[in-house]
Design a protein around this motif. Structure first.
Motif, PDB file in Angstrom:
ATOM      1  N   LEU A   1       1.330  -1.365  -0.141  1.00  0.00           N
ATOM      2  CA  LEU A   1       0.088  -0.131   0.060  1.00  0.00           C
ATOM      3  C   LEU A   1       0.839   0.875   0.087  1.00  0.00           C
ATOM      4  CD1 LEU A   1      -2.893  -0.883   2.577  1.00  0.00           C
ATOM      5  CD2 LEU A   1      -2.931  -0.501  -0.287  1.00  0.00           C
ATOM      6  N   VAL A   2       1.654   1.674   0.895  1.00  0.00           N
ATOM      7  CA  VAL A   2       3.173   2.081   1.046  1.00  0.00           C
ATOM      8  C   VAL A   2       3.781   2.708  -1.194  1.00  0.00           C
ATOM      9  CG1 VAL A   2       5.537   3.092   1.626  1.00  0.00           C
ATOM     10  CG2 VAL A   2       3.259   2.354   3.606  1.00  0.00           C
TER      11      VAL A   2
ATOM     12  N   ALA B   1       3.073   6.036  -3.169  1.00  0.00           N
ATOM     13  CA  ALA B   1       3.986   6.743  -3.609  1.00  0.00           C
ATOM     14  C   ALA B   1       4.299   7.333  -5.136  1.00  0.00           C
ATOM     15  CB  ALA B   1       5.501   5.775  -2.823  1.00  0.00           C
ATOM     16  N   GLY B   2       3.265   5.458  -5.947  1.00  0.00           N
ATOM     17  CA  GLY B   2       3.891   6.215  -7.268  1.00  0.00           C
ATOM     18  C   GLY B   2       2.150   6.887  -7.557  1.00  0.00           C
ATOM     19  N   ALA B   3       1.365   6.433  -6.845  1.00  0.00           N
ATOM     20  CA  ALA B   3       0.421   7.387  -6.859  1.00  0.00           C
ATOM     21  C   ALA B   3       1.126   8.672  -6.637  1.00  0.00           C
ATOM     22  CB  ALA B   3      -0.993   7.099  -6.292  1.00  0.00           C
ATOM     23  N   ILE B   4       2.054   9.750  -5.540  1.00  0.00           N
ATOM     24  CA  ILE B   4       1.924  10.956  -5.717  1.00  0.00           C
ATOM     25  C   ILE B   4       3.494  11.142  -6.664  1.00  0.00           C
ATOM     26  CG2 ILE B   4       3.364  11.921  -4.070  1.00  0.00           C
ATOM     27  CD1 ILE B   4       1.962  10.517  -1.204  1.00  0.00           C
TER      28      ILE B   4
END
Length: 100
Positions: A10-11, A15-18
């Motif tokens: 999930l982290v 981080a990929g989405a951000i």
């Protein structure tokens, strides 16, 4: 142990989405800057082609840029600047602009 693996995934996804959002914002900023420079160049060419006098050219440039969808920032208006960086798109509602 399984909870830690799910949390780690999930982290990574967050981080990929951000990072993707950051790249998208940078892309929009670069595209907007390119369009402002292109519109400003078009207005400069119109000023030269029509031999508009120096004292009237800033008013003409502002009207020309407004027709392309860009408004002059308040700071540049006060200081009588008219470079491409002085114009921002109308949709940038958080920037103080002169609209007349």
């Amino acid at each position: 142990m399984r909870f830690v693996a799910v949390l780690f995934k999930l982290v990574l996804i967050g981080a990929g989405a951000i990072a993707a959002l950051g790249v998208a914002i940078l892309g929009v900023a670069a595209w907007t800057h390119s369009n402002v420079a292109k519109a400003h160049g078009t207005c400069e060419m119109r000023i030269m082609e029509n031999a508009i006098e120096q004292d009237k050219s800033s008013e003409y440039r502002r009207a020309c840029m407004k027709s392309h969808g860009y408004l002059m920032t308040g700071d540049c208006f006060v200081r009588s600047f008219s470079t491409a960086s002085c114009f921002v798109p109308r949709w940038a509602v958080w920037i103080e602009k002169i609209d007349f």
